[in-house]
Every structure is written in C-alpha cells, then in structure tokens.
Design a protein around this motif. Structure first.
Motif, PDB file in Angstrom:
ATOM      1  N   LEU A  85    -115.668  70.548 -19.362  1.00 38.44           N
ATOM      2  CA  LEU A  85    -114.245  69.739 -19.415  1.00 38.44           C
ATOM      3  C   LEU A  85    -113.619  69.544 -20.652  1.00 38.44           C
ATOM      4  O   LEU A  85    -114.467  69.276 -21.521  1.00 38.44           O
ATOM      5  CB  LEU A  85    -114.600  68.300 -18.815  1.00 38.44           C
ATOM      6  N   THR A  86    -112.384  69.769 -20.660  1.00 40.00           N
ATOM      7  CA  THR A  86    -111.473  69.304 -21.883  1.00 40.00           C
ATOM      8  C   THR A  86    -110.553  68.167 -21.644  1.00 40.00           C
ATOM      9  O   THR A  86    -110.381  67.871 -20.480  1.00 40.00           O
ATOM     10  CB  THR A  86    -110.752  70.626 -22.370  1.00 40.00           C
ATOM     11  N   PRO A  87    -110.039  67.625 -22.724  1.00 38.08           N
ATOM     12  CA  PRO A  87    -109.143  66.675 -22.612  1.00 38.08           C
ATOM     13  C   PRO A  87    -107.847  66.770 -21.437  1.00 38.08           C
ATOM     14  O   PRO A  87    -107.248  65.993 -21.095  1.00 38.08           O
ATOM     15  CB  PRO A  87    -108.612  66.106 -23.890  1.00 38.08           C
ATOM     16  N   GLU A  88    -107.490  68.012 -21.566  1.00 38.25           N
ATOM     17  CA  GLU A  88    -106.446  68.602 -20.800  1.00 38.25           C
ATOM     18  C   GLU A  88    -106.738  68.293 -19.382  1.00 38.25           C
ATOM     19  O   GLU A  88    -105.892  68.503 -18.368  1.00 38.25           O
ATOM     20  CB  GLU A  88    -106.035  70.085 -20.971  1.00 38.25           C
ATOM     21  N   ASP A  89    -107.936  68.439 -18.969  1.00 38.65           N
ATOM     22  CA  ASP A  89    -108.401  68.032 -17.217  1.00 38.65           C
ATOM     23  C   ASP A  89    -108.209  66.611 -17.154  1.00 38.65           C
ATOM     24  O   ASP A  89    -108.574  66.241 -15.904  1.00 38.65           O
ATOM     25  CB  ASP A  89    -109.899  68.273 -17.356  1.00 38.65           C
ATOM     26  N   THR A  90    -107.938  65.671 -17.797  1.00 36.34           N
ATOM     27  CA  THR A  90    -107.924  64.329 -17.615  1.00 36.34           C
ATOM     28  C   THR A  90    -106.566  64.073 -16.387  1.00 36.34           C
ATOM     29  O   THR A  90    -105.382  64.770 -16.994  1.00 36.34           O
ATOM     30  CB  THR A  90    -107.215  63.565 -19.008  1.00 36.34           C
ATOM     31  N   ALA A  91    -106.778  63.419 -15.493  1.00 37.98           N
ATOM     32  CA  ALA A  91    -105.779  63.362 -14.557  1.00 37.98           C
ATOM     33  C   ALA A  91    -106.492  62.589 -13.163  1.00 37.98           C
ATOM     34  O   ALA A  91    -107.624  62.052 -13.337  1.00 37.98           O
ATOM     35  CB  ALA A  91    -105.276  64.653 -13.915  1.00 37.98           C
ATOM     36  N   VAL A  92    -105.589  62.453 -12.404  1.00 34.87           N
ATOM     37  CA  VAL A  92    -106.207  61.911 -11.158  1.00 34.87           C
ATOM     38  C   VAL A  92    -106.436  62.945 -10.060  1.00 34.87           C
ATOM     39  O   VAL A  92    -105.386  63.706  -9.908  1.00 34.87           O
ATOM     40  CB  VAL A  92    -105.159  60.730 -10.491  1.00 34.87           C
ATOM     41  N   TYR A  93    -107.634  62.913  -9.611  1.00 32.33           N
ATOM     42  CA  TYR A  93    -107.866  64.006  -8.817  1.00 32.33           C
ATOM     43  C   TYR A  93    -107.841  63.889  -7.139  1.00 32.33           C
ATOM     44  O   TYR A  93    -108.355  62.621  -6.895  1.00 32.33           O
ATOM     45  CB  TYR A  93    -109.319  64.551  -9.064  1.00 32.33           C
ATOM     46  N   TYR A  94    -107.188  64.610  -6.738  1.00 32.76           N
ATOM     47  CA  TYR A  94    -106.817  64.309  -5.004  1.00 32.76           C
ATOM     48  C   TYR A  94    -107.505  65.324  -4.133  1.00 32.76           C
ATOM     49  O   TYR A  94    -107.587  66.674  -4.606  1.00 32.76           O
ATOM     50  CB  TYR A  94    -105.490  64.062  -4.768  1.00 32.76           C
ATOM     51  N   CYS A  95    -108.105  64.918  -3.026  1.00 31.92           N
ATOM     52  CA  CYS A  95    -108.506  65.725  -2.156  1.00 31.92           C
ATOM     53  C   CYS A  95    -107.425  66.184  -0.934  1.00 31.92           C
ATOM     54  O   CYS A  95    -106.789  65.149  -0.642  1.00 31.92           O
ATOM     55  CB  CYS A  95    -109.903  65.653  -1.436  1.00 31.92           C
ATOM     56  N   ASN A  96    -107.407  67.111  -0.307  1.00 33.35           N
ATOM     57  CA  ASN A  96    -106.555  67.358   0.893  1.00 33.35           C
ATOM     58  C   ASN A  96    -107.323  68.069   1.918  1.00 33.35           C
ATOM     59  O   ASN A  96    -108.286  69.048   1.637  1.00 33.35           O
ATOM     60  CB  ASN A  96    -105.489  68.257   0.197  1.00 33.35           C
ATOM     61  N   ALA A  97    -106.985  67.746   2.844  1.00 36.00           N
ATOM     62  CA  ALA A  97    -107.696  68.553   4.284  1.00 36.00           C
ATOM     63  C   ALA A  97    -106.764  68.640   5.464  1.00 36.00           C
ATOM     64  O   ALA A  97    -105.911  67.640   5.595  1.00 36.00           O
ATOM     65  CB  ALA A  97    -109.093  67.733   4.578  1.00 36.00           C
ATOM     66  N   ARG A  98    -106.768  69.834   6.076  1.00 34.30           N
ATOM     67  CA  ARG A  98    -106.044  70.068   7.176  1.00 34.30           C
ATOM     68  C   ARG A  98    -107.005  69.627   8.376  1.00 34.30           C
ATOM     69  O   ARG A  98    -107.794  70.606   8.662  1.00 34.30           O
ATOM     70  CB  ARG A  98    -105.264  71.329   7.311  1.00 34.30           C
ATOM     71  N   VAL A  99    -106.736  68.878   9.084  1.00 30.34           N
ATOM     72  CA  VAL A  99    -107.636  68.194  10.229  1.00 30.34           C
ATOM     73  C   VAL A  99    -107.004  68.589  11.718  1.00 30.34           C
ATOM     74  O   VAL A  99    -106.042  68.118  12.076  1.00 30.34           O
ATOM     75  CB  VAL A  99    -108.075  66.679   9.848  1.00 30.34           C
ATOM     76  N   GLN A 100    -107.848  69.103  12.460  1.00 30.60           N
ATOM     77  CA  GLN A 100    -107.756  69.037  13.707  1.00 30.60           C
ATOM     78  C   GLN A 100    -108.376  68.116  14.503  1.00 30.60           C
ATOM     79  O   GLN A 100    -109.470  67.737  14.543  1.00 30.60           O
ATOM     80  CB  GLN A 100    -108.066  70.493  14.393  1.00 30.60           C
ATOM     81  N   SER A 101    -107.464  67.141  14.972  1.00 33.41           N
ATOM     82  CA  SER A 101    -107.989  66.225  15.944  1.00 33.41           C
ATOM     83  C   SER A 101    -107.801  66.475  17.459  1.00 33.41           C
ATOM     84  O   SER A 101    -107.377  67.612  17.823  1.00 33.41           O
ATOM     85  CB  SER A 101    -107.117  64.907  15.766  1.00 33.41           C
ATOM     86  N   ALA A 102    -108.102  65.755  18.294  1.00 32.69           N
ATOM     87  CA  ALA A 102    -107.775  65.947  19.732  1.00 32.69           C
ATOM     88  C   ALA A 102    -106.306  66.269  20.034  1.00 32.69           C
ATOM     89  O   ALA A 102    -106.077  66.872  20.917  1.00 32.69           O
ATOM     90  CB  ALA A 102    -108.388  64.731  20.545  1.00 32.69           C
ATOM     91  N   LEU A 103    -105.620  65.779  19.351  1.00 27.97           N
ATOM     92  CA  LEU A 103    -104.116  65.604  19.812  1.00 27.97           C
ATOM     93  C   LEU A 103    -103.155  66.871  19.064  1.00 27.97           C
ATOM     94  O   LEU A 103    -102.413  67.428  19.367  1.00 27.97           O
ATOM     95  CB  LEU A 103    -103.579  64.448  19.666  1.00 27.97           C
ATOM     96  N   ASN A 104    -103.573  66.920  17.632  1.00 27.72           N
ATOM     97  CA  ASN A 104    -102.825  67.756  16.788  1.00 27.72           C
ATOM     98  C   ASN A 104    -103.381  68.007  15.589  1.00 27.72           C
ATOM     99  O   ASN A 104    -104.859  67.775  15.270  1.00 27.72           O
ATOM    100  CB  ASN A 104    -101.537  66.847  16.553  1.00 27.72           C
ATOM    101  N   LEU A 105    -102.879  68.861  14.525  1.00 29.05           N
ATOM    102  CA  LEU A 105    -103.232  69.262  13.457  1.00 29.05           C
ATOM    103  C   LEU A 105    -102.347  68.757  12.237  1.00 29.05           C
ATOM    104  O   LEU A 105    -101.141  68.718  12.422  1.00 29.05           O
ATOM    105  CB  LEU A 105    -103.198  70.859  13.238  1.00 29.05           C
TER     106      LEU A 105
END
Length: 119
Positions: A85-105
C-alpha cells in the motif's frame, strides 16, 4: 432488501497490507458480479476490481499485481487483499454487488470503509 457491510479498513504504514471484507445479507437468491471501488477526497469513485460468480476477475491497472479480489459464495462475502500500500491508496473503499432476489436484479453498494496509508 439487501445489505452490504464492509469491514477491515483502518490505518496502515506505506508498504503494509490490509484485507477488506464485504458481507451481503438479506433477500438474496444469487449474487452475480461483485466488485470493489474507492473514492478519495475530492475525486470520483473509481473501479478497482471485480469477480464474477464463476470466479473470473478483472483489475484496474492501478492495483494490478498488488490487490487480489476473491469471494466466498457460500458466505456471500467478498474480499480484497491489499498489499504494498502507498499513500495514494488512501480512500473510502466501497463494495458493490449485483444481486438477484426473488423479484428482480438490482445493484447494491456498501456504506464504505476508510483506508488510510501513512508515509
């Protein structure tokens, strides 16, 4: 409804490592692609890495060779191992997911976890 909760952020010195986790819960039938993004102060949110449900990965050039994305489908959990890791990696990190539920994506985001790298 689906919730994504990130953990594992914190402060580390340059050259160090951190492992982020993102746990998905709620009305989930299956999860398609999952990914990590980050946003530094005053900048746009940038793509870092993704992994498909079959395990195919893709990385941004800025993290290729240093970061490793993985997922545990049985636990609906996404990981990001971050090395050199470097200082340039400083940030807020977010995860993302495409989720299939019973009704929709739908596309979901976590609340973010702060990573701070000191020089």
């Amino acid at each position: 409804q689906v919730q994504l909760v990130e953990s594992g952020g914190g402060m580390v010195q340059a050259g160090g490592s951190l492992r982020l986790s993102c746990a998905a819960s709620g009305s989930i039938s299956s999860i398609n692609t999952m990914g990590w993004y980050r946003q530094a102060p005053g900048k746009q949110r940038d793509f870092l890495a993704l992994v498909t449900s079959s395990g195919i990965t893709n990385y941004a050039d800025s993290v290729k060779g240093r970061f490793t994305i993985s997922r545990d489908n049985a636990k609906n959990t996404l990981y990001l191992q971050m090395n050199s890791l470097t200082p340039e990696d400083t940030a807020v990190y977010y995860c993302n997911a495409r989720v299939q539920s019973a009704l929709n994506l739908n596309n979901y985001w976590g609340q973010g976890t702060q990573v701070t790298v000191s020089s």
